[in-house]
Design a protein around this motif. Sequence first.
Motif, short mmCIF file in Angstrom:
data_model
loop_
_atom_site.label_atom_id
_atom_site.label_comp_id
_atom_site.label_asym_id
_atom_site.label_seq_id
_atom_site.Cartn_x
_atom_site.Cartn_y
_atom_site.Cartn_z
N ALA A 142 0.86 -1.03 0.04
CA ALA A 142 0.13 -0.09 -0.11
C ALA A 142 0.92 1.22 -0.03
CB ALA A 142 -0.84 -0.01 1.23
N ALA A 143 2.10 1.20 0.82
CA ALA A 143 2.82 2.36 0.77
C ALA A 143 3.53 2.56 -0.29
CB ALA A 143 4.05 2.23 1.96
N ASP A 144 4.02 1.56 -1.30
CA ASP A 144 4.72 1.95 -2.44
C ASP A 144 3.87 1.86 -3.70
OD1 ASP A 144 7.25 1.73 -0.94
OD2 ASP A 144 7.84 -0.24 -1.43
N HIS A 145 2.62 1.35 -3.74
CA HIS A 145 1.72 1.23 -4.60
C HIS A 145 0.37 1.36 -4.24
CE1 HIS A 145 4.97 -0.26 -7.20
NE2 HIS A 145 5.63 -0.97 -6.25
N PRO A 146 0.02 2.57 -3.79
CA PRO A 146 -1.42 2.68 -3.21
C PRO A 146 -2.34 2.51 -4.46
CG PRO A 146 -0.20 4.74 -3.37
CD PRO A 146 0.81 3.75 -3.68
N ASP A 147 -2.06 2.71 -5.60
CA ASP A 147 -3.20 2.43 -6.39
C ASP A 147 -3.54 1.01 -6.91
OD1 ASP A 147 -3.64 5.41 -6.59
OD2 ASP A 147 -2.31 5.59 -8.32
N SER A 148 -2.69 0.03 -6.33
CA SER A 148 -2.91 -1.13 -6.57
C SER A 148 -3.96 -1.81 -5.88
CB SER A 148 -1.29 -1.88 -6.49
OG SER A 148 -1.12 -2.13 -5.22
N ILE A 149 -4.42 -1.37 -5.12
CA ILE A 149 -5.43 -2.04 -4.01
C ILE A 149 -6.49 -1.19 -3.85
CG2 ILE A 149 -3.81 -3.78 -3.26
CD1 ILE A 149 -3.61 -2.12 -0.68
N ASP A 150 -7.98 -1.40 -3.33
CA ASP A 150 -8.96 -0.86 -2.99
C ASP A 150 -8.94 -0.84 -1.45
OD1 ASP A 150 -9.72 0.01 -5.65
OD2 ASP A 150 -10.02 -2.11 -5.89
N GLY A 151 -8.40 -1.52 -0.65
CA GLY A 151 -8.79 -1.76 0.81
C GLY A 151 -7.70 -2.48 1.41
N LEU A 152 -7.54 -2.63 2.63
CA LEU A 152 -6.55 -3.49 3.56
C LEU A 152 -7.59 -4.19 4.72
CD1 LEU A 152 -3.84 -0.49 3.97
CD2 LEU A 152 -3.51 -2.91 2.84
N CYS A 153 -7.01 -5.21 4.86
CA CYS A 153 -7.46 -6.35 5.96
C CYS A 153 -6.38 -6.77 6.68
CB CYS A 153 -8.52 -7.46 5.20
SG CYS A 153 -9.01 -8.56 6.69
N LEU A 154 -6.09 -6.15 7.66
CA LEU A 154 -4.74 -6.22 8.47
C LEU A 154 -5.27 -7.14 9.74
CD1 LEU A 154 -3.18 -2.88 8.05
CD2 LEU A 154 -2.85 -4.88 6.48
N LEU A 155 -4.48 -8.29 10.12
CA LEU A 155 -4.98 -9.08 11.22
C LEU A 155 -3.74 -9.30 11.89
CD1 LEU A 155 -7.27 -11.90 9.88
CD2 LEU A 155 -7.99 -9.28 10.49
N ALA A 156 -3.48 -8.70 13.10
CA ALA A 156 -2.35 -8.65 13.91
C ALA A 156 -1.28 -8.03 12.97
CB ALA A 156 -2.12 -9.83 14.46
N PRO A 157 -1.05 -7.05 12.19
CA PRO A 157 -0.05 -6.83 11.44
C PRO A 157 1.23 -6.33 12.08
CG PRO A 157 -1.41 -4.98 11.73
CD PRO A 157 -2.23 -6.07 12.36
N TYR A 158 2.39 -7.00 11.90
CA TYR A 158 3.92 -6.99 12.48
C TYR A 158 3.93 -5.39 12.23
CZ TYR A 158 8.76 -7.61 13.54
OH TYR A 158 9.97 -7.52 14.08
N PRO A 159 4.47 -4.83 13.31
CA PRO A 159 4.70 -3.28 13.14
C PRO A 159 6.08 -2.95 12.77
CG PRO A 159 4.60 -4.00 15.58
CD PRO A 159 4.40 -5.08 14.95
N GLY A 160 7.02 -4.07 12.74
CA GLY A 160 8.48 -3.71 12.29
C GLY A 160 9.31 -4.16 13.10
N SER A 161 10.71 -4.12 12.89
CA SER A 161 11.75 -4.62 13.81
C SER A 161 11.74 -3.48 15.00
CB SER A 161 12.81 -4.95 13.19
OG SER A 161 13.44 -3.53 12.43
N ARG A 162 12.45 -3.64 15.81
CA ARG A 162 12.80 -2.77 17.00
C ARG A 162 13.49 -1.72 16.52
NH1 ARG A 162 13.82 -6.26 22.64
NH2 ARG A 162 11.79 -7.02 22.70
N LEU A 163 14.46 -2.04 15.46
CA LEU A 163 15.52 -1.09 14.79
C LEU A 163 14.55 0.30 14.20
CD1 LEU A 163 18.26 -0.10 13.89
CD2 LEU A 163 17.83 -1.34 11.79
N THR A 164 13.32 -0.39 13.52
CA THR A 164 12.48 0.80 12.96
C THR A 164 11.79 1.31 14.24
OG1 THR A 164 12.32 -0.62 10.97
CG2 THR A 164 10.76 1.22 11.19
N THR A 165 11.10 0.80 14.80
CA THR A 165 10.22 1.33 15.85
C THR A 165 10.75 2.17 16.94
OG1 THR A 165 9.95 -0.82 16.95
CG2 THR A 165 8.18 -0.44 15.39
N ASN A 166 12.04 1.57 17.31
CA ASN A 166 12.72 2.29 18.36
C ASN A 166 13.24 3.66 17.74
OD1 ASN A 166 12.40 0.35 20.21
ND2 ASN A 166 14.60 -0.28 19.99
#
Length: 213
Positions: free
Chosen positions: A99-123
């Motif tokens: 969705a971030a790189d190609h937002p026009d490729s989809i019409d909606g998101l269904c995210l079940l327990a989406p991993y938020p990223g590594s600690r390097l990113t979130t920290n």
Amino acid sequence: MTDTLRTLKLEQGGSDLLVLLPGAYMRPEDFVAAGFFSRAETRQPGLDLCAVDLDLERISGGEALPAVHREILRPARRDYRRVWLGGISLGGLLALCQAADHPDSIDGLCLLAPYPGSRLTTNAIQAAGGIDAWQATPEQLTDPEFRVWHWLKTPPSLPAFIGHGRDDRFAAGMQQLAERFPPACRHTAPGGHDWPAWQHLWEDFLAAGHFPA
């Protein structure tokens, strides 16, 4: 030449398609075994499903999402009224990356327990004072996880369902993700990072009225 992606499909002649990306070490058959396909048949007869098999080597090598885009999403845009992308855990993060790189490729998101990223990113984002204060560096924007959070700095306008188990070990990060979406998109369920919580959330998603017959 790379191998064609293996998928399992529920084809009901629907006008809408939901593509499901797996969590780590998960197979398309796991969605079937957990009742995702059978519940969709009962609750959403106008919705087709496509569960994708993505191995970790393909994901870490950066080949997974280009293949999903090329082999599944692009053709589906011609054949369906709407194409949603979803996933569980790592699959949810991958859906956000797409969705971030190609937002026009989809019409909606269904995210079940989406991993938020590594600690390097979130920290790094937390150390900057949170997502609204954080300014991505050019180097960070070469990383797909940072690009997701950069995309989320402006609340997405895509229709979305985002949920997690209240006892999920990644709940804090998932809540931060969810807060970038409107309140009506956010859901929680009893349980942790496990199938009982995801099955509960799947029922909520099917009942949310995104796919009227």
